[in-house]
Write a protein that holds these residues in place. Structure first.
Motif, PDB file in Angstrom:
ATOM      1  N   ASN A 122      -9.947   5.474  -4.262  1.00 17.56           N
ATOM      2  CA  ASN A 122     -10.431   5.697  -2.903  1.00 17.56           C
ATOM      3  C   ASN A 122     -10.330   7.177  -2.525  1.00 17.56           C
ATOM      4  N   TYR A 123      -9.229   7.792  -2.971  1.00 20.43           N
ATOM      5  CA  TYR A 123      -9.053   9.230  -2.710  1.00 20.43           C
ATOM      6  C   TYR A 123     -10.130  10.044  -3.442  1.00 20.43           C
ATOM      7  N   ILE A 180      -5.854  -4.779  -3.085  1.00 18.98           N
ATOM      8  CA  ILE A 180      -5.678  -3.333  -3.267  1.00 18.98           C
ATOM      9  C   ILE A 180      -4.445  -3.070  -4.111  1.00 18.98           C
ATOM     10  N   LEU A 189      -5.184   2.022   3.469  1.00 20.82           N
ATOM     11  CA  LEU A 189      -5.422   0.850   2.609  1.00 20.82           C
ATOM     12  C   LEU A 189      -4.296  -0.170   2.735  1.00 20.82           C
ATOM     13  N   LYS A 190      -3.088   0.333   2.899  1.00 24.81           N
ATOM     14  CA  LYS A 190      -1.936  -0.572   3.042  1.00 24.81           C
ATOM     15  C   LYS A 190      -2.015  -1.328   4.369  1.00 24.81           C
ATOM     16  N   ALA A 235       0.676   6.382  -3.235  1.00 23.11           N
ATOM     17  CA  ALA A 235       0.086   5.185  -3.854  1.00 23.11           C
ATOM     18  C   ALA A 235       1.142   4.382  -4.610  1.00 23.11           C
ATOM     19  N   ALA A 243      -6.189   2.681  -4.825  1.00 20.53           N
ATOM     20  CA  ALA A 243      -5.784   3.668  -3.807  1.00 20.53           C
ATOM     21  C   ALA A 243      -6.156   5.072  -4.251  1.00 20.53           C
ATOM     22  N   ASP A 303      -5.386   7.953   2.793  1.00 19.37           N
ATOM     23  CA  ASP A 303      -6.021   6.844   2.064  1.00 19.37           C
ATOM     24  C   ASP A 303      -5.061   5.711   1.692  1.00 19.37           C
ATOM     25  N   PRO A 304      -3.934   6.007   1.006  1.00 20.24           N
ATOM     26  CA  PRO A 304      -3.026   4.894   0.657  1.00 20.24           C
ATOM     27  C   PRO A 304      -2.468   4.194   1.900  1.00 20.24           C
ATOM     28  N   ASN A 363      -1.084  12.010  -3.401  1.00 17.83           N
ATOM     29  CA  ASN A 363      -1.718  10.696  -3.402  1.00 17.83           C
ATOM     30  C   ASN A 363      -0.984   9.757  -4.360  1.00 17.83           C
TER      31      ASN A 363
END
Lengths: 251, 308
Positions: free
Chosen positions: A68-69, A60, A39-40, A138, A65, A35-36, A134
């Motif tokens: 989102n997880y 973001i 997103l990055k 993140a 982040a 996820d992170p 995470n």
């Protein structure tokens, strides 16, 4: 106690040899890493597709982040957990695997407790690990709106309690229904229904789904009622499952 | 040791057991015989406390058995017809797992598991996963589970069905060995030659009723009926028709070139059998008298029950 210990060990062997640990670990922890990173990379990936200043369109930060997880845990991971564990009790009853243990004095209530406890602990470890991973990714990739680790830890505990409730509900339904898949579908329906019901303020704090909302808000205010309610539901469901198991004919 | 009185079991409106009664004394092997669907497995499951019964009483070692009285389970070992295991475990792991459930002291478990694996001839496959076991090996492992913690009474549901001759031979020998060690064995089977080989007492279950219960010897004496097996050069076409009218002949069976004549009056048969055969005017190769087997008796009794 003998049955409890024997079945706890059996559940560990089974989960290891049937790759359940691996599936659950991937289903829960993989998104904590992905996820992170996704997103990055998202603005970069969309740069060629969308014209304009993407940085102003997609903002973001570290908090989003993690959120989102939590969203993935609430959707894809939940589905993976349900599909992996749906046959936990039913399959053993229908395939008559409990006949030998029962004929040798196994306590059916202890079997139920060992299963609930094993998967509760397993999922809690994976979820807390997932949140920790995470958090690391993140905070490494995003430097705005950083949330303190203790708040992340509380969120992970809230999510763990929700998953424990889900497992208890799944095992309860699996004890009364003849097919594991139906039990899994029912849990999924209840999960979706509660996501709607949680919008009603008066009852929200008594609905276990509220744990997800609380985890998502990283707030510690008014969390006790929901935690106590969820634990209470788990105890009631466990007692019902034990009563049902002690009444069914295992052959 | 085991007493059942007026045992009744219903599934909805269908009455599987219609008030059956029997008694098994200590150190004996009791065989419950019956066709498929006669109610043998239901009886087994009730006697081992796996399912409830609707009416009647069961006493094991003088104590009443019902599903709430689980203490009696400690005195019992059970081998179901299709033993199912956690197939990802090895044979040895499964025995350790059941030992843990039984609460067998840790220091005793290893010796007991090794002894049992030796007894059932599974020592070499002890560390192999159960999913790789043959049907016979699974049956042997099931027997080892039943014998774990040295129970006084062993219940065996169709222990030899679907086994190859060698595994069947092994299991029957182990049953006789268990009897030598003072165990009381209650087994159900539809393989009558197996029952004839190992049982002291038999019960014949048909349509949910016990139509005979007693010593195997007693059954044979009571229902003894000599059989004449006659081999003809060519099978007579109308033999059955002609012989059926003879008073002292009870039944006729024709298989290949052999006619088996079941007799109800041995004296009359001795005097007249040659005369009756000569009437057929077909060359006879051989004539032999034998006593009927348990299978013959069983079929006759079940037939009689059908006519009731």
């Amino acid at each position: 106690m003998n049955t409890f210990k024997a079945y706890l060990k059996k559940e560990i062997i089974e989960s290891w040899r049937h790759y359940k640990y691996l599936i659950l670990l991937i289903g829960i922890v993989l998104f904590a890493i992905l996820d992170p990173i996704i997103l990055k990379l998202l603005p970069e990936m969309l740069k060629n597709e969308i014209n304009g200043d993407l940085a102003s369109l997609i903002q973001i930060d570290m908090k989003s982040a993690v959120q989102n997880y939590i969203k993935d845990l609430n959707q894809i991971s939940l589905l993976i957990v349900l599909l992996t564990l749906m046959g936990t009790l039913r399959e053993e009853v229908s395939s008559q695997k409990l006949v030998f243990p029962y004929s040798k004095g196994a306590n059916l209530s202890a079997i139920v407790i060992s299963k609930i406890l094993h998967y509760s602990v397993t999922l809690s470890i994976f979820i807390i690990t997932g949140f920790a991973i995470n958090y690391y990714y993140a905070t490494t990739l995003f430097h705005n709106n950083v949330i303190a680790f203790n708040k992340i830890l509380i969120s992970s505990i809230l999510m763990s309690i929700y998953y424990i409730f889900i497992i208890t509900l799944l095992i309860f339904l699996s004890s009364i229904l003849k097919k594991g898949i139906i039990a899994a579908l029912l849990v999924l329906i209840l999960h979706i229904v509660s996501s709607i019901l949680v919008n009603i303020d008066k009852i929200a704090k008594f609905i276990p789904y509220n744990l997800i909302s609380l985890a998502n808000s990283f707030s510690t205010e008014n969390i006790l009622t929901t935690i106590i309610s969820a634990i209470l539901y788990c105890i009631i469901l466990s007692i019902f499952t034990m009563k049902i198991m002690n009444k069914i004919e295992i052959i | 040791m085991i007493k059942a009185f007026n045992l009744t079991k219903k599934y909805g409106k269908y009455e599987v057991l219609k008030g059956i009664s029997f008694e098994v004394e200590k150190g004996n092997i009791y065989g419950l015989l019956g066709r498929n669907g006669a109610g043998k497995t239901t009886t087994m499951n009730i006697l081992t406390g796996l399912i409830d019964y609707d009416e009647g009483e069961i006493y094991i070692n003088g104590k009443m058995l019902n599903r709430n009285n689980r203490k009696l389970i400690n005195e019992i070992g059970y081998l179901p017809e299709n033993p199912t295991f956690y197939n990802y475990m090895t044979g040895s792991e499964y025995l350790y797992f059941i030992s843990k459930i039984r609460g067998i002291p840790h220091q005793k478990v290893r010796t007991e598991v090794e002894e049992l694996l030796n007894t059932v001839k599974l020592k070499e496959a002890a560390n192999k996963k159960i999913q790789g076991y043959s049907r016979g090996m699974k049956q042997k492992l099931g027997l080892a589970v039943a014998l774990l913690d040295n129970p006084e009474i062993i219940f065996l549901d169709e222990p030899t069905s679907a086994l190859d001759p060698e595994s069947r031979y092994d299991i029957l020998n182990q049953i006789l060995e268990m009897k030598k060690n003072g165990k009381t064995i209650f087994l159900s089977t539809h393989i009558l030659s197996d029952a004839e080989r190992v049982c002291d007492y038999v019960g014949i279950l048909d349509k949910g009723k016990i139509i005979f219960s007693g010593r195997l010897k007693e059954l044979k004496q009571k229902y003894i009926q000599p059989v004449y097996d006659i081999v003809f050069e060519n099978l007579p076409t109308n033999a059955e028709e002609k012989l059926n009218n003879v008073k002292w002949i009870d039944d006729i069976k024709i298989e290949n070139d052999i006619i088996s004549i079941y007799v109800n009056d041995i004296e009359a048969a001795k005097k007249n059998i040659l005369n009756e055969i000569s009437k057929l005017s077909i060359p006879v190769i051989s004539l032999q008298r034998r006593e009927n087997t348990l299978e013959d008796i069983f079929i006759r009794m079940v037939k009689q029950n059908e006519h009731l």
